[in-house]
Enzyme design. Structure first.
Site, PDB file in Angstrom:
ATOM      1  N   ASP A  83      76.108  55.248 105.185  1.00 45.17           N
ATOM      2  CA  ASP A  83      75.227  54.080 105.230  1.00 45.17           C
ATOM      3  C   ASP A  83      75.417  53.120 104.057  1.00 45.17           C
ATOM      4  O   ASP A  83      75.921  53.487 102.998  1.00 45.17           O
ATOM      5  CB  ASP A  83      73.754  54.512 105.323  1.00 45.17           C
ATOM      6  CG  ASP A  83      73.335  55.481 104.210  1.00 45.17           C
ATOM      7  OD1 ASP A  83      74.183  56.256 103.728  1.00 45.17           O
ATOM      8  OD2 ASP A  83      72.157  55.465 103.818  1.00 45.17           O
ATOM      9  N   GLU A 141      71.847  58.285 103.994  1.00 46.51           N
ATOM     10  CA  GLU A 141      71.617  58.998 102.730  1.00 46.51           C
ATOM     11  C   GLU A 141      70.639  58.223 101.856  1.00 46.51           C
ATOM     12  O   GLU A 141      69.914  58.806 101.055  1.00 46.51           O
ATOM     13  CB  GLU A 141      72.940  59.212 101.983  1.00 46.51           C
ATOM     14  CG  GLU A 141      72.831  60.082 100.736  1.00 46.51           C
ATOM     15  CD  GLU A 141      72.296  59.347  99.513  1.00 46.51           C
ATOM     16  OE1 GLU A 141      71.492  59.928  98.760  1.00 46.51           O
ATOM     17  OE2 GLU A 141      72.669  58.171  99.312  1.00 46.51           O
ATOM     18  N   GLU A 142      70.632  56.897 102.016  1.00 48.79           N
ATOM     19  CA  GLU A 142      69.901  56.038 101.075  1.00 48.79           C
ATOM     20  C   GLU A 142      68.409  55.903 101.381  1.00 48.79           C
ATOM     21  O   GLU A 142      67.678  55.324 100.581  1.00 48.79           O
ATOM     22  CB  GLU A 142      70.511  54.627 101.070  1.00 48.79           C
ATOM     23  CG  GLU A 142      71.982  54.546 100.649  1.00 48.79           C
ATOM     24  CD  GLU A 142      72.167  54.678  99.144  1.00 48.79           C
ATOM     25  OE1 GLU A 142      71.169  54.853  98.430  1.00 48.79           O
ATOM     26  OE2 GLU A 142      73.330  54.610  98.705  1.00 48.79           O
ATOM     27  N   ARG A 180      79.922  69.932  88.009  1.00 48.08           N
ATOM     28  CA  ARG A 180      78.823  70.517  87.257  1.00 48.08           C
ATOM     29  C   ARG A 180      78.307  71.743  87.983  1.00 48.08           C
ATOM     30  O   ARG A 180      78.147  71.743  89.190  1.00 48.08           O
ATOM     31  CB  ARG A 180      77.695  69.497  87.112  1.00 48.08           C
ATOM     32  CG  ARG A 180      76.498  70.077  86.405  1.00 48.08           C
ATOM     33  CD  ARG A 180      75.446  69.054  86.073  1.00 48.08           C
ATOM     34  NE  ARG A 180      74.480  69.685  85.198  1.00 48.08           N
ATOM     35  CZ  ARG A 180      74.655  69.853  83.895  1.00 48.08           C
ATOM     36  NH1 ARG A 180      75.741  69.382  83.321  1.00 48.08           N
ATOM     37  NH2 ARG A 180      73.776  70.494  83.173  1.00 48.08           N
ATOM     38  N   HIS A 366      74.954  50.393  93.421  1.00 45.96           N
ATOM     39  CA  HIS A 366      73.819  49.595  93.909  1.00 45.96           C
ATOM     40  C   HIS A 366      73.774  48.201  93.261  1.00 45.96           C
ATOM     41  O   HIS A 366      72.793  47.488  93.396  1.00 45.96           O
ATOM     42  CB  HIS A 366      72.465  50.315  93.733  1.00 45.96           C
ATOM     43  CG  HIS A 366      72.359  51.588  94.520  1.00 45.96           C
ATOM     44  ND1 HIS A 366      71.154  52.108  94.951  1.00 45.96           N
ATOM     45  CD2 HIS A 366      73.303  52.443  94.981  1.00 45.96           C
ATOM     46  CE1 HIS A 366      71.369  53.240  95.616  1.00 45.96           C
ATOM     47  NE2 HIS A 366      72.671  53.467  95.638  1.00 45.96           N
TER      48      HIS A 366
HETATM   49 NI    NI Z   1      75.540  57.127  97.203  1.00 46.85          NI
END
Ligand code: NI
Length: 394
Positions: A83, A141-142, A180, A366
């Site tokens: 997305d 996802e957003e 990580r 973003h």
């Molecule tokens: Ni992302």
């Protein structure tokens, strides 16, 4: 494993070319969360050119492709999100967004292109693989509640042994891979506090219950949730991000709204912080005779990488990109719904560096000028393949 293993060292030429072409196509045609109709159709059409993939649509705008190896074995899920964001692009590039007000400003166009290329390469080497690979092209996802939880509820990761995902990272130089173990991204929960008082003339505050004064007091107190009421060794962010009240110079309004976010890693911290905030809001309002309504919406769970699998992924990254390319990703308080898969199977989410200061690729995710170095795409595809080779070949 010769052939497939070689693809993790250098991509076949067709894949190296197409991954860039696909990325640019997707970048030019961004779609918002839960509205990825053309994107999903493009992904499905592209996947259909290869044999051996079982393709389905678990939700209206997501695509699942299943590849079964020649022998039984483990099940690996590889995930890409698809997305875009409600941002007006400010880049001057030939493949700039053609959908006004919508932009791939987080690199999900790259994620989708990388997983398509990996699916194509792996499908062509099906006979070298054991077990099963599920290629998850995820929507939304957003935008909470997010696409991942819908796909989990649809059963796409039932019976999987491993889940692996990549996020391109514009603030990490291209060529580097960040891994990580353990806590990587936080749970982004949201609160809304509505303060109800008693409005009136600004010249006679004593005849009002001033919600702005109450809200201002409360914002001061909220700073103490982290600094005085939480173990200093824990990570917690409480931010007030919106304070709305009033309409004029001479009117004290009768209600005010505070909105904000609480971000943490540990379940105990995540449970306690909103309780403290609610208690504080009620107490401060009570001092002045105001009332509060407290609303709290939980966001995604924190992304916590499986320690054992993280170790294996590190070894793969060192092999694919060279040990000097491997860096430790620091934890961040942003959120990611990849965590929904990690509740079902051991999972690892990594960063693939995609920044390049010399070419002006320095903007954060973003941002209206966000972009990434397309050389990162090849490394991402090679990581997907390297993971499949390591986890699904004896
Ligand atoms: Ni992302």
């Amino acid at each position: 494993m010769g052939n497939l293993s070689r693809a993790s060292e250098a991509l076949p030429e067709w894949a190296a070319n197409l991954v860039v072409k696909w990325r640019r196509h997707l970048h030019q045609h961004p779609e918002l969360s839960f509205q990825e109709h053309e994107t999903a159709a493009f992904v499905e059409k592209t996947l259909r050119q290869w044999e051996g993939l079982e393709i389905s649509r678990p939700t209206r705008t997501s695509v699942l492709a299943v590849l079964k190896g020649a022998r039984p074995g483990k099940v690996l899920a590889l995930r890409a999100d698809m997305d875009a964001l409600p941002i007006t692009e400010e880049n001057d590039i030939p493949f700039v967004s053609g959908n006004p007000g919508v932009m791939h400003a987080c690199g999900h166009d790259g994620h989708t292109a990388m997983l398509l290329a990996a699916a194509g390469i792996l499908a062509q080497h099906r006979e070298e693989l054991s077990g099963e690979i599920r290629f998850i092209f995820q929507h939304a996802e957003e935008l909470p509640p997010g696409g991942a939880i819908e796909l989990v509820n649809a059963g796409v990761v039932d019976g999987t042994d491993f889940v692996f995902g990549i996020h391109l990272a514009s603030l990490l130089p291209v060529g580097q891979i960040g891994v990580r173990s353990g806590e990587m991204m936080a749970s982004p929960d949201n609160f809304t506090i509505t303060i109800k008082g008693y409005g009136g003339h600004a010249a006679m505050p004593h005849r009002t219950i001033d919600v702005i004064a109450v809200g201002a007091q409360l914002i001061g107190h909220i700073q103490h949730i982290v600094s005085r009421l939480t173990d200093p060794l824990e990570q917690l962010v409480v931010s007030v991000t919106q304070f709305t009240a009033g309409s004029s110079h001479n009117v004290i309004p009768d209600s005010a709204v505070l909105k904000g976010t609480i971000r943490s890693f540990k379940p105990a911290v995540r449970e306690q912080a909103p309780e403290t905030l609610k208690r504080m809001a009620e107490a401060v309002a009570g001092l002045y005779g105001a009332e509060v309504q407290f609303d709290y919406v939980k966001g995604y769970d924190p992304v916590v990488n499986d320690p054992e699998l993280s170790g294996i992924i590190r070894e793969i990254a060192a092999k694919v990109a060279g040990s000097e390319a491997l860096v430790e990703t620091p934890p961040a308080m942003g959120g990611e719904d990849f965590s929904a898969y990690q509740r079902k199977a051991p999972g690892v989410f990594i960063n693939v560096g995609a920044g390049h200061a010399e070419s002006g690729i320095v903007y954060p995710h973003h941002h209206p000028k966000f972009n990434f170095d397309e050389q990162a795409l090849e490394l991402g595809v090679r990581m997907f393949i390297g993971v499949a080779v390591r986890l699904l070949t004896p």
